[in-house]
Design a protein around this motif. Structure first.
Motif, mmCIF file in Angstrom:
data_model
loop_
_atom_site.group_PDB
_atom_site.id
_atom_site.type_symbol
_atom_site.label_atom_id
_atom_site.label_comp_id
_atom_site.label_asym_id
_atom_site.label_seq_id
_atom_site.Cartn_x
_atom_site.Cartn_y
_atom_site.Cartn_z
ATOM 1 N N PHE A 111 54.237 -6.588 79.944
ATOM 2 C CA PHE A 111 52.909 -6.619 79.338
ATOM 3 C C PHE A 111 52.099 -8.134 79.474
ATOM 4 O O PHE A 111 51.027 -8.044 78.886
ATOM 5 N N GLY A 112 52.812 -8.991 79.989
ATOM 6 C CA GLY A 112 52.302 -10.310 80.253
ATOM 7 C C GLY A 112 52.343 -11.089 78.855
ATOM 8 O O GLY A 112 51.639 -12.323 78.836
ATOM 9 N N TYR A 113 53.156 -10.765 77.966
ATOM 10 C CA TYR A 113 53.040 -11.589 76.573
ATOM 11 C C TYR A 113 53.906 -12.680 76.916
ATOM 12 O O TYR A 113 53.682 -13.898 76.455
ATOM 13 N N ALA A 114 54.841 -12.805 77.984
ATOM 14 C CA ALA A 114 55.597 -14.024 78.259
ATOM 15 C C ALA A 114 54.782 -15.061 78.753
ATOM 16 O O ALA A 114 54.640 -16.234 78.448
ATOM 17 N N ALA A 115 53.941 -14.609 79.706
ATOM 18 C CA ALA A 115 52.790 -15.450 80.440
ATOM 19 C C ALA A 115 51.925 -16.167 79.523
ATOM 20 O O ALA A 115 51.542 -17.437 79.397
ATOM 21 N N GLU A 116 51.453 -15.257 78.650
ATOM 22 C CA GLU A 116 50.266 -15.657 77.591
ATOM 23 C C GLU A 116 51.038 -16.787 76.644
ATOM 24 O O GLU A 116 50.508 -17.815 76.022
ATOM 25 N N ALA A 117 52.173 -16.244 75.997
ATOM 26 C CA ALA A 117 52.947 -17.199 75.024
ATOM 27 C C ALA A 117 53.238 -18.454 75.697
ATOM 28 O O ALA A 117 53.253 -19.551 75.071
ATOM 29 N N CYS A 118 53.792 -18.498 76.783
ATOM 30 C CA CYS A 118 54.395 -19.746 77.553
ATOM 31 C C CYS A 118 53.010 -20.396 77.767
ATOM 32 O O CYS A 118 53.230 -21.851 77.568
ATOM 33 N N ALA A 119 51.847 -20.063 78.295
ATOM 34 C CA ALA A 119 50.853 -20.735 78.461
ATOM 35 C C ALA A 119 50.124 -21.461 77.200
ATOM 36 O O ALA A 119 49.897 -22.530 77.133
ATOM 37 N N ALA A 120 50.394 -20.770 76.210
ATOM 38 C CA ALA A 120 49.994 -21.302 74.823
ATOM 39 C C ALA A 120 50.611 -22.481 74.241
ATOM 40 O O ALA A 120 50.451 -23.472 73.796
ATOM 41 N N ALA A 121 52.288 -22.183 74.434
ATOM 42 C CA ALA A 121 53.016 -23.151 74.136
ATOM 43 C C ALA A 121 52.768 -24.601 74.823
ATOM 44 O O ALA A 121 52.950 -25.717 74.589
ATOM 45 N N LEU A 122 52.743 -24.574 76.253
ATOM 46 C CA LEU A 122 52.423 -25.531 77.108
ATOM 47 C C LEU A 122 51.016 -26.113 76.794
ATOM 48 O O LEU A 122 51.048 -27.410 76.722
ATOM 49 N N ASP A 123 49.909 -25.467 76.361
ATOM 50 C CA ASP A 123 48.781 -26.108 75.992
ATOM 51 C C ASP A 123 49.047 -26.821 74.742
ATOM 52 O O ASP A 123 48.532 -28.099 74.699
#
Length: 179
Positions: A111-123
């Motif tokens: 569902f793209g949750y990993a990409a969304e969460a990882c991008a937020a953590a990296l930000d």
């Protein structure tokens, strides 16, 4: 792996379009046990831990340390993002750098949750430790993780053999803070 260093922890919850990244709470214990005991989650991570062992040994509030984010969807934990210092890493290219890891429950895959969460953590990471590179290691056989690494901007540094499988080490170049 050790803590990130001088960062204020925990940060205020990080909200994305669909998710919240936050520090773990007692209500997350059952989801952590499910995550760590899941054969699907640990296909490329050396296998799951026994559920009875996790039930006995897991603290009331699990994984509560700087760099460990619970990923929450609609009030329930669906995964974990880990950012920690790779001090004891076997690969010289990773030593001392921040290391990104992630685990998601199988029902949250696709569902793209990993990409969304990882991008937020990296930000978040770029804001608290600007100019620092981040590494990520995954098995080359883990196609989903390889796609996620590319989507997040990690580029291959090397491949190596460990844990009876080919591993991929990627680097995300430091984000330069604005002048």
């Amino acid at each position: 792996m050790t803590a990130l260093g001088a960062v204020t922890w925990p940060p205020a919850p990080i909200k994305t379009e669909r998710l919240v990244l936050r520090e773990s709470e007692a209500r997350d214990r059952a989801a952590f046990i499910e995550l760590l005991a899941s054969p699907e989650v640990h296909t490329y991570l050396g296998g799951p831990r026994p559920r009875d062992e996790l039930e006995r040994e897991m603290p009331r509030v699990p994984e509560r340390w700087p760099g460990s984010f619970v990923v929450e969807l609609d009030g329930a934990m669906i995964g974990q993002i880990l950012l920690r210092r790779a001090t004891g890493h076997r690969r010289p290219a990773a030593a001392g750098k921040a290391d990104l890891g992630y685990l998601f429950l199988p029902r949250a895959w696709g569902f793209g949750y990993a990409a969304e969460a990882c991008a937020a953590a990296l930000d978040w990471f770029d804001g608290v430790l600007p100019g620092e590179p981040v590494v990520l290691t995954t098995q080359t056989a883990n196609v989903g993780s390889m796609r996620l690494a590319a989507k997040l901007g990690f580029t291959e540094v090397e491949r190596f053999h460990a844990w009876d499988a080919e591993q991929w080490l990627g680097l995300r170049s430091p984000v330069t803070p604005p002048a």
